[in-house]
Design an enzyme around this catalytic site. Sequence first.
Site, PDB file in Angstrom:
ATOM      1  N   LYS A  56       0.822  -1.214   0.000  1.00  0.00           N
ATOM      2  CA  LYS A  56       0.000   0.000   0.000  1.00  0.00           C
ATOM      3  C   LYS A  56       0.861   1.271   0.000  1.00  0.00           C
ATOM      4  CE  LYS A  56      -3.950  -2.090   2.426  1.00  0.00           C
ATOM      5  NZ  LYS A  56      -4.928  -1.856   3.519  1.00  0.00           N
ATOM      6  N   PHE A  92     -15.392   5.361   6.382  1.00  0.00           N
ATOM      7  CA  PHE A  92     -13.990   5.600   6.010  1.00  0.00           C
ATOM      8  C   PHE A  92     -13.695   5.252   4.545  1.00  0.00           C
ATOM      9  CE2 PHE A  92     -14.278   1.339   7.934  1.00  0.00           C
ATOM     10  CZ  PHE A  92     -13.716   0.557   6.934  1.00  0.00           C
ATOM     11  N   ARG A 116      -1.741 -13.881   5.596  1.00  0.00           N
ATOM     12  CA  ARG A 116      -2.565 -13.126   6.556  1.00  0.00           C
ATOM     13  C   ARG A 116      -1.923 -13.171   7.942  1.00  0.00           C
ATOM     14  NH1 ARG A 116      -6.860  -9.730   4.905  1.00  0.00           N
ATOM     15  NH2 ARG A 116      -7.451  -9.877   7.095  1.00  0.00           N
ATOM     16  N   ARG A 129       2.279  -5.734  10.055  1.00  0.00           N
ATOM     17  CA  ARG A 129       1.509  -4.561  10.500  1.00  0.00           C
ATOM     18  C   ARG A 129       1.934  -4.114  11.897  1.00  0.00           C
ATOM     19  NH1 ARG A 129      -4.321  -6.569   7.941  1.00  0.00           N
ATOM     20  NH2 ARG A 129      -4.114  -5.484   5.945  1.00  0.00           N
ATOM     21  N   ASN A 160      -2.010   0.477   6.957  1.00  0.00           N
ATOM     22  CA  ASN A 160      -1.543  -0.790   7.536  1.00  0.00           C
ATOM     23  C   ASN A 160      -0.663  -1.612   6.580  1.00  0.00           C
ATOM     24  OD1 ASN A 160      -3.536  -1.591   5.844  1.00  0.00           O
ATOM     25  ND2 ASN A 160      -4.803  -2.604   7.377  1.00  0.00           N
ATOM     26  N   HIS A 186      -2.031  -5.174   1.804  1.00  0.00           N
ATOM     27  CA  HIS A 186      -3.283  -5.934   1.636  1.00  0.00           C
ATOM     28  C   HIS A 186      -2.941  -7.380   1.338  1.00  0.00           C
ATOM     29  CE1 HIS A 186      -7.118  -7.351   0.047  1.00  0.00           C
ATOM     30  NE2 HIS A 186      -6.408  -7.918  -0.910  1.00  0.00           N
TER      31      HIS A 186
HETATM   32  N1  UDP Z   1      -9.846   0.110   7.073  1.00  0.00           N
HETATM   33  C1  UDP Z   1      -9.963   1.376   7.641  1.00  0.00           C
HETATM   34  N2  UDP Z   1     -10.706   1.517   8.794  1.00  0.00           N
HETATM   35  C2  UDP Z   1     -11.342   0.473   9.394  1.00  0.00           C
HETATM   36  C3  UDP Z   1     -11.243  -0.808   8.791  1.00  0.00           C
HETATM   37  C4  UDP Z   1     -10.487  -0.953   7.640  1.00  0.00           C
HETATM   38  O1  UDP Z   1      -9.393   2.333   7.115  1.00  0.00           O
HETATM   39  O2  UDP Z   1     -11.997   0.668  10.428  1.00  0.00           O
HETATM   40  C5  UDP Z   1      -9.033  -0.066   5.846  1.00  0.00           C
HETATM   41  C6  UDP Z   1      -7.684  -0.726   6.137  1.00  0.00           C
HETATM   42  O3  UDP Z   1      -6.701  -0.158   5.281  1.00  0.00           O
HETATM   43  C7  UDP Z   1      -7.978  -2.174   5.761  1.00  0.00           C
HETATM   44  C8  UDP Z   1      -8.884  -1.979   4.538  1.00  0.00           C
HETATM   45  O4  UDP Z   1      -9.725  -0.881   4.921  1.00  0.00           O
HETATM   46  O5  UDP Z   1      -6.795  -2.882   5.448  1.00  0.00           O
HETATM   47  C9  UDP Z   1      -9.732  -3.178   4.181  1.00  0.00           C
HETATM   48  O6  UDP Z   1     -10.485  -3.578   5.305  1.00  0.00           O
HETATM   49  P1  UDP Z   1     -10.649  -5.115   5.665  1.00  0.00           P
HETATM   50  O7  UDP Z   1     -11.677  -5.202   6.733  1.00  0.00           O
HETATM   51  O8  UDP Z   1     -10.859  -5.904   4.427  1.00  0.00           O
HETATM   52  O9  UDP Z   1      -9.229  -5.457   6.355  1.00  0.00           O
HETATM   53  P2  UDP Z   1      -7.969  -6.316   5.839  1.00  0.00           P
HETATM   54  O10 UDP Z   1      -8.521  -7.496   5.064  1.00  0.00           O
HETATM   55  O11 UDP Z   1      -7.118  -5.420   4.970  1.00  0.00           O
HETATM   56  O12 UDP Z   1      -7.244  -6.738   7.084  1.00  0.00           O
HETATM   57 MG    MG Z   2      -9.841  -7.514   3.492  1.00  0.00          MG
END
Ligand code: UDP
Ligand code: MG
Length: 139
Positions: free
Chosen positions: A9, A57, A85, A102, A114, A117
């Site tokens: 990212k 967001f 993951r 992270r 974070n 992805h």
């Molecule tokens: N995100 C955010 N605020 C939140 C939750 C998620 O900005 O409260 C962003 C964060 O960058 C995250 C992305 O949205 O990685 C995608 O969210 P997801 O729940 O899919 O998390 P991930 O799979 O990336 O752990």
């Molecule tokens: Mg996700």
Amino acid sequence: MERTFIILKPDCMEKKLAGTVLSRFEKAGLKIVACKMQQLTDSLLREHYSHLTDKPFFGFLCDYMKKMPVIMAILEGEDAIAKVRELLGPTKSADAPAGTIRGDYGDKSIVTFNVCHASDSPESAAAEIKRFFANNEIF
Ligand code: UDP
Ligand code: MG
């Protein structure tokens, strides 16, 4: 053998951590089978983050994700989806233990930043690989 999709990212790119993060995956035994740099667009992000379009967001997330070119890759290995993951740690970097990507490099106050992805299931890995890579870009 399984394949998963990752995006380094904008915060990762900005902090010049791309090599460091890719190295963590390689050291864990994962192999890079596709890799490219691209600037994401609203239309790609609306598909990629379709599960989040109604979140408050979402606009902030898209503005951040498209602000500079990112590195996208496909990693291959045994249990690649779960393994990657696990190497990342939880979504909120503040909750991510030291030793995870992270936990070590994510922004502890702003969840959005974070670092990386990664696909979260076989279904999302298949869809994301198809969305971002053509067959002739995968080796
Ligand atoms: N995100 C955010 N605020 C939140 C939750 C998620 O900005 O409260 C962003 C964060 O960058 C995250 C992305 O949205 O990685 C995608 O969210 P997801 O729940 O899919 O998390 P991930 O799979 O990336 O752990
Ligand atoms: Mg996700």
